[in-house]
Design a protein around this motif. Structure first.
Motif, PDB file in Angstrom:
ATOM      1  N   TYR A  95       0.811  -1.215   0.000  1.00 31.61           N
ATOM      2  CA  TYR A  95       0.000   0.000   0.000  1.00 31.61           C
ATOM      3  C   TYR A  95       0.848   1.270   0.000  1.00 31.61           C
ATOM      4  O   TYR A  95       0.458   2.288  -0.578  1.00 31.61           O
ATOM      5  N   ASP A  96       2.000   1.241   0.626  1.00 27.79           N
ATOM      6  CA  ASP A  96       2.825   2.442   0.760  1.00 27.79           C
ATOM      7  C   ASP A  96       4.098   2.376  -0.079  1.00 27.79           C
ATOM      8  O   ASP A  96       4.315   3.184  -0.981  1.00 27.79           O
ATOM      9  N   ARG A  97       4.977   1.402   0.191  1.00 24.75           N
ATOM     10  CA  ARG A  97       6.273   1.338  -0.500  1.00 24.75           C
ATOM     11  C   ARG A  97       6.116   1.120  -1.994  1.00 24.75           C
ATOM     12  O   ARG A  97       6.808   1.742  -2.801  1.00 24.75           O
ATOM     13  N   PHE A  98       5.214   0.248  -2.367  1.00 26.64           N
ATOM     14  CA  PHE A  98       5.039  -0.131  -3.772  1.00 26.64           C
ATOM     15  C   PHE A  98       4.722   1.075  -4.662  1.00 26.64           C
ATOM     16  O   PHE A  98       5.453   1.366  -5.618  1.00 26.64           O
ATOM     17  N   PRO A  99       3.642   1.850  -4.395  1.00 24.91           N
ATOM     18  CA  PRO A  99       3.366   2.996  -5.276  1.00 24.91           C
ATOM     19  C   PRO A  99       4.422   4.092  -5.172  1.00 24.91           C
ATOM     20  O   PRO A  99       4.700   4.776  -6.168  1.00 24.91           O
ATOM     21  N   LYS A 100       5.020   4.277  -4.017  1.00 22.66           N
ATOM     22  CA  LYS A 100       6.036   5.325  -3.886  1.00 22.66           C
ATOM     23  C   LYS A 100       7.246   5.035  -4.760  1.00 22.66           C
ATOM     24  O   LYS A 100       7.766   5.934  -5.439  1.00 22.66           O
ATOM     25  N   ILE A 101       7.720   3.805  -4.732  1.00 21.97           N
ATOM     26  CA  ILE A 101       8.898   3.475  -5.527  1.00 21.97           C
ATOM     27  C   ILE A 101       8.586   3.573  -7.019  1.00 21.97           C
ATOM     28  O   ILE A 101       9.415   4.016  -7.821  1.00 21.97           O
ATOM     29  N   ILE A 102       7.376   3.203  -7.402  1.00 25.23           N
ATOM     30  CA  ILE A 102       6.970   3.381  -8.796  1.00 25.23           C
ATOM     31  C   ILE A 102       6.906   4.862  -9.136  1.00 25.23           C
ATOM     32  O   ILE A 102       7.327   5.294 -10.213  1.00 25.23           O
ATOM     33  N   GLY A 103       6.370   5.656  -8.185  1.00 27.35           N
ATOM     34  CA  GLY A 103       6.284   7.092  -8.404  1.00 27.35           C
ATOM     35  C   GLY A 103       4.868   7.616  -8.433  1.00 27.35           C
ATOM     36  O   GLY A 103       4.561   8.548  -9.187  1.00 27.35           O
ATOM     37  N   SER A 104       4.005   7.046  -7.567  1.00 28.40           N
ATOM     38  CA  SER A 104       2.616   7.484  -7.547  1.00 28.40           C
ATOM     39  C   SER A 104       2.208   7.934  -6.138  1.00 28.40           C
ATOM     40  O   SER A 104       2.568   7.292  -5.151  1.00 28.40           O
ATOM     41  N   PRO A 105       1.406   9.004  -6.045  1.00 25.49           N
ATOM     42  CA  PRO A 105       0.854   9.424  -4.753  1.00 25.49           C
ATOM     43  C   PRO A 105      -0.418   8.658  -4.398  1.00 25.49           C
ATOM     44  O   PRO A 105      -0.969   8.855  -3.305  1.00 25.49           O
ATOM     45  N   ASN A 106      -0.877   7.821  -5.311  1.00 22.95           N
ATOM     46  CA  ASN A 106      -2.240   7.295  -5.212  1.00 22.95           C
ATOM     47  C   ASN A 106      -2.316   5.926  -4.540  1.00 22.95           C
ATOM     48  O   ASN A 106      -2.401   4.891  -5.187  1.00 22.95           O
ATOM     49  N   ASN A 107      -2.282   5.969  -3.206  1.00 27.95           N
ATOM     50  CA  ASN A 107      -2.669   4.798  -2.432  1.00 27.95           C
ATOM     51  C   ASN A 107      -3.973   5.161  -1.732  1.00 27.95           C
ATOM     52  O   ASN A 107      -4.010   5.986  -0.833  1.00 27.95           O
ATOM     53  N   ILE A 108      -5.045   4.540  -2.148  1.00 24.55           N
ATOM     54  CA  ILE A 108      -6.392   4.901  -1.701  1.00 24.55           C
ATOM     55  C   ILE A 108      -6.963   3.762  -0.859  1.00 24.55           C
ATOM     56  O   ILE A 108      -7.140   2.643  -1.348  1.00 24.55           O
ATOM     57  N   SER A 109      -7.234   4.047   0.412  1.00 29.10           N
ATOM     58  CA  SER A 109      -7.757   3.017   1.312  1.00 29.10           C
ATOM     59  C   SER A 109      -9.277   3.087   1.385  1.00 29.10           C
ATOM     60  O   SER A 109      -9.903   4.048   0.930  1.00 29.10           O
ATOM     61  N   HIS A 110      -9.847   2.093   2.034  1.00 30.26           N
ATOM     62  CA  HIS A 110     -11.296   2.016   2.243  1.00 30.26           C
ATOM     63  C   HIS A 110     -11.742   2.832   3.451  1.00 30.26           C
ATOM     64  O   HIS A 110     -12.941   2.898   3.749  1.00 30.26           O
TER      65      HIS A 110
END
Length: 853
Positions: free
Chosen positions: A175-190
């Motif tokens: 949820y956090d490390r994965f999109p950041k390393i790719i380069g996205s701000p978009n981790n959207i939780s429920h």
């Protein structure tokens, strides 16, 4: 079916229902036959299950709701056959609720997703056959990695998104490390469709943006607001088990438009008009103050000991000396002085004498008096102030952080994962600096989690961001443990949004509505039986961290979302020339040996050992249970904290004043900061965000007229949505037990999707039991069956959430992938929000029209 078979079937169902209703402690283990698909009644219902010679109890954790109970699973010949609470737990102990047992039907469900699948039909839409065909994990992972690399080559990494539903506390890997390393701000939780508005009140009074626990074993009064502790609340296993003790010692009152399971076991039921909870709350505060019943050791007193709180009269602030609170007299002058029980009775439809009686009895029980605030009064369009008003009663009676009152979380000692900073390249840093797709922090969506403008998520607004391309288009999503196309109000918007996504991945146990719009679906392990993870749960004045453990061999070709899938994608990205993610994950070393992970299985285990090291490593001991090492902790399956430190937060709360704030300086600072961010003032923020308060009233708990969608008609009723005690976070619908035993919820019947209407209203419309009816609103429509029931407040229609799936499996649907069974409440709920918290509105905000079909 012959007579003998019919009698046996009724006997089995009757026995199971009695077992489920009897309480968490009995468990279903005693009635399982050796096969998973058969149950039989026992002549000795109180007898504990006897382990077979080849069986063993294995520890794990249940994610069927946010109770997150520590459990033990009985495994025979490699198959899970029974579930019970883990006796090593100091939170739920040997108790487990009905949802824990239903996990057995889920893990062995033949409708589970068995292998990776890809879409062959490029067209997307409801009713469109995706043309799914099986593929290998290698092909699936390679395709996903290539799509990520394409975004990086085009420097569009911000157009990638991860969405999360339920999780374990290994969540930050995906949820956090994965999109950041790719380069996205978009981790959207429920989170904003779960409990964010419920957390708003406690944060802006005492500085806690989190779930709370309730010391029911020491309470003398429990006042529930839109909460159903013995059926669906967090830590329901513990509260269900303790409720008999509670009723023998304490008074219980429930504020709820329907006769819930808890209301049926209460001394007082206050059937409030939906949306009007705030009127009751401020009126009760008025009574407590005018009667001089506040808890002086916490709140303080008038300097001369003379009570100056009189109806309609202002009070000089200098005459009152507060101790651990701030702004009581300002609250009185701004809001409470005119809020009499008679005024509230006209708003809320509850008799004035009952409002006064409950307020007096509640205050006289101080400080062992719990005001238990659930989603009912808070997840409304203006629910933030209901959240403050109801929770403020805990401050008046001094139950905050006190024995027999409302408690925060005990300290725990898990640790975070290695820093991501060294693995962010220029593309990643540029991408994560972009705004998030859910529009949090926009002028009209303050989402003030933690006191920050845009600090919280606005989950349901994500669909609008995608549809409008605002602030940009989304090109790729990886979703896990969620079904946003079903679980969000205005669910049709999500279907339209998913049609627009060029490449969508779903990691899931079942092919659900969301899956039907995806390009690749990946089979996920079941949380209780097949995976690693750990949870954090509170209750019984303790905190526990139970382990999720793979206690059986995986039933199908599934992998764990947060660890194994992410590692495999990282490996493939490294092969394609982007090693940053894999290099980062290799830092999750085995704490015992120092070895770095070489494959997804080792990564899965090492990540868990790393995060929990301070719990099991004797050289890192910080408190709570002691273990001899990893093996000891792993076998036990749960760590327990020290007992709660009562009154430890008095005078040191996480607010601007360090006190319990009746006048919230903390909220004033947050709203002012949001206004300055948009170069405007607080009054404009409130007007734009659909609140009525202006000036200093915005900073105190106060009543706001509820905002309601829909018009008054002869056949229009306020919709009351609630969760069944058999509802495993919306994922129960393909369990046969869910349908067979739906009538354990008051007013429901087995095997049907029903809406409940008061007989007076039903007579007026000429409706009889069993009639097929249509509910429709500006958002959409659904069909279900009618039940006439006196446990429904006149003017309301009550319907449990969970039915209406058009994709999920043979029991959940009428025709899987095409035709729903019953109706999804979210089809008739328009998308609206409590915008200060970011929470979706679910309760007390929409009128639906009811017609006979």
């Amino acid at each position: 079916m012959n007579k003998t078979e019919n009698t046996t079937r009724k006997s089995r169902k009757s026995f199971l229902k009695q077992t489920l209703m009897a309480g968490s402690g009995l468990g279903l283990g005693s009635v399982f036959a050796s096969g998973l698909n058969t149950l039989k009644a026992s002549d000795r219902t109180g007898e504990k299950p006897r382990a077979g010679q080849n069986g063993r109890w294995e520890a794990s954790a249940c994610l069927g709701c946010t109770s997150w109970c520590s459990v033990q699973v009985y495994v025979q010949d490699g198959r899970a056959t029974r579930v019970r609470g883990n006796p090593n737990s100091k939170v739920n102990g040997e108790n487990i609720c009905v949802r824990g047992h239903m996990g057995l039907q889920q893990v062995y469900d033949p409708d589970r997703l068995k292998t990776p699948m890809k879409r062959t039909n490029p067209d997307k839409g409801r009713g469109v056959d995706p043309g799914f065909v099986p593929i290998t994990w290698e092909e699936a992972i390679d395709t996903i990695a290539e799509k990520i690399m394409e975004l990086r080559r085009n420097e569009e990494t911000h157009k990638f998104m991860v969405t999360r539903g339920r999780y374990t506390y290994l969540r930050d890997i995906l949820y956090d490390r994965f999109p950041k390393i790719i380069g996205s701000p978009n981790n959207i939780s429920h989170s904003a469709i779960c409990a964010e508005a419920e957390k708003f009140g406690p944060y802006y009074t005492e500085g806690i943006w989190a779930y709370r626990q309730y010391d029911v074993r020491n309470a003398r009064y429990v006042l529930c607001w839109g909460a159903d502790p013995i059926a669906t609340n967090r830590q329901v296993s513990h509260y269900n088990n303790a409720w008999g003790e509670v009723l023998s010692r304490a008074k219980v009152a429930t504020v709820e438009p329907r006769l819930s399971a808890t209301a049926a076991k209460s001394d007082e039921w206050l059937p409030v008009k939906p949306g009007e909870d705030g009127a009751l709350a401020v009126a009760m505060a008025h009574v407590i103050l005018t009667r001089g019943l506040w808890y002086r050791p916490f709140v303080g007193d008038f300097k001369d000991g003379k009570n100056r709180f009189r109806t309609g009269r202002t009070v000089n602030e200098n005459t009152f000396e507060e101790i651990y609170t701030h702004g009581l007299v300002r609250w009185w002058n701004l809001e409470l002085k005119d809020r009499t029980p008679e005024w509230a009775a006209g708003k809320a439809g509850v008799p004035a004498d009952q409002i006064e009686r409950v307020a007096i009895d509640f205050a006289r029980a101080a400080p062992q008096a719990i005001c238990w605030v659930g989603g009912g009064p808070t997840m409304q369009v203006r629910g933030a102030y209901n959240s403050m008003a109801t929770h403020a009663l805990n401050g008046l009676v001094g139950s905050v952080d006190n024995k027999g009152g409302t408690l925060a979380s005990n300290p725990e000692y898990s640790q975070g994962f290695p820093s991501v900073e060294p693995y962010l390249d220029d593309i990643a840093r540029k991408g994560i600096a972009k705004p998030k797709i859910d529009q949090r922090g926009y002028l009209e969506y303050p989402a003030l989690k933690g006191g920050s403008s845009g600090g919280g998520v606005v989950t349901n607004r994500t669909a609008d961001g995608i549809l409008d391309g605002d602030p940009y288009d989304i090109k790729m999503i990886i979703a896990y443990f969620n079904n946003f196309a079903f679980s969000n109000p205005g669910s049709n918007r999500w279907e339209k949004a998913m049609e627009k996504i060029p490449f969508n991945v779903h990691i899931t146990t079942h092919v659900a509505e969301y899956s039907m719009f995806c390009d690749i679906i990946l089979p996920a392990t079941h949380h209780m039986f097949e995976r690693h993870g750990f949870m954090k749960s509170i209750g019984n004045a303790h905190r526990q961290l139970p382990l999720n453990r793979p206690v059986i061999d995986r039933v199908w070709d599934s992998k764990t979302d947060e660890t194994e899938v992410t590692w495999l994608i990282a490996e493939k990205l490294a092969e394609k020339g982007f090693p940053n993610m894999l290099d980062h994950y290799k830092q999750y070393r085995d704490p015992e040996t120092g070895a770095e992970p070489k494959n997804e299985k080792e990564f899965d285990l090492y990540a868990l050992k790393h995060a929990t090291r301070d719990l099991w490593d004797p050289d890192h001991y910080k408190g709570g249970d002691r273990f001899d090492g990893w093996d000891d902790f792993y076998k036990t399956g749960v760590w327990n904290s020290e007992p709660y430190n009562y009154r430890g937060r008095w005078g040191s709360m996480n607010t601007r004043t360090r006190k319990f704030e009746f006048f919230s300086e903390t909220l004033k600072e947050a709203l002012t900061g949001h206004a300055e961010r948009h170069d405007t003032d607080v009054d404009t923020v409130l007007a734009t965000s659909n609140y009525l308060a202006r000036g200093d009233l915005a900073f105190v708990p106060h009543y706001e007229e509820p905002f309601v969608h829909g018009e008054d008609r002869e056949n229009s009723f306020m919709l009351v949505d609630y969760k069944s005690r058999l509802n495993r976070e919306g994922r129960s619908a393909n369990c046969s037990w869910y349908h067979e035993m739906k009538d354990i919820d008051p007013g429901c019947i087995a095997g049907e999707d029903v809406a409940q209407l008061n007989p007076e209203d039903a007579d007026r419309l000429g409706l009889r039991d069993g009639d097929k009816i249509r509910l429709h609103s500006s958002a959409g429509e659904l069909e279900c069956r009618l039940v006439r029931w006196e446990g429904v407040r006149p003017g309301t229609i009550v319907k449990p959430f969970g039915m209406g799936h058009w994709a999920y499996g043979r029991y959940a649907t009428r025709v899987n992938g095409k035709q729903p069974l019953g109706g999804n409440n979210n089809q008739v709920m328009p998308a609206d929000y409590d915008r200060l918290s970011g929470s979706s509105a679910f309760y007390g905000y929409v009128k639906v029209n009811v017609d006979k079909v």
